[in-house]
Write a protein that holds these residues in place. Sequence first.
Motif, PDB file in Angstrom:
ATOM      1  N   SER A 157      -3.609  10.926   1.136  1.00  0.00           N
ATOM      2  CA  SER A 157      -4.339   9.553   1.831  1.00  0.00           C
ATOM      3  C   SER A 157      -3.503   8.499   0.862  1.00  0.00           C
ATOM      4  N   LEU A 158      -3.140   7.445   2.383  1.00  0.00           N
ATOM      5  CA  LEU A 158      -2.853   6.081   2.424  1.00  0.00           C
ATOM      6  C   LEU A 158      -3.204   4.970   3.096  1.00  0.00           C
ATOM      7  N   VAL A 216       6.506   5.163   1.870  1.00  0.00           N
ATOM      8  CA  VAL A 216       6.203   6.477   1.483  1.00  0.00           C
ATOM      9  C   VAL A 216       6.740   7.129   1.291  1.00  0.00           C
ATOM     10  N   VAL A 224       2.792   9.974  -2.231  1.00  0.00           N
ATOM     11  CA  VAL A 224       1.648  10.902  -2.406  1.00  0.00           C
ATOM     12  C   VAL A 224       1.326  12.687  -2.038  1.00  0.00           C
ATOM     13  N   GLY A 251       1.108  -1.572   0.226  1.00  0.00           N
ATOM     14  CA  GLY A 251       0.031   0.135   0.325  1.00  0.00           C
ATOM     15  C   GLY A 251       0.900   1.229  -0.132  1.00  0.00           C
TER      16      GLY A 251
END
Length: 117
Positions: free
Chosen positions: A16-17, A113, A11, A7
């Motif tokens: 959002s993640l 991320v 971004v 996931g």
Amino acid sequence: VQLVESGGGLVQPGGSLRLSCAASGFTFSDYAMSWYRQAPGKERELVARIFSGEDGTYYSDSVKGRFTISRDNAKYTIYLQMNSLKPEDTAVYLCQAAGEMSLSVYWGQGTQVTVSS
């Protein structure tokens, strides 16, 4: 034992993640599950934890109010919903399982991320 995170990605700030961590090889419901993160040149940081009873959670001050940890014991999976992301949230996010009676600790490989415009 396996913990497989997914996931992560790139971004924009404010976005959002949702991270997932799929577990196997141990009795998932007996373990507290956590998300840690590690940015380059920084120490590994505990982000959020959910205890085996599903109703107890902990969040670091840096993510409180923006991130939500949850677990599905039937699917052997935990999630981290990350909202209002900031550039300082950029890190490798790692899943950890810690036995509440056995004291065993397992780690996943992590998912990147990156929060950037």
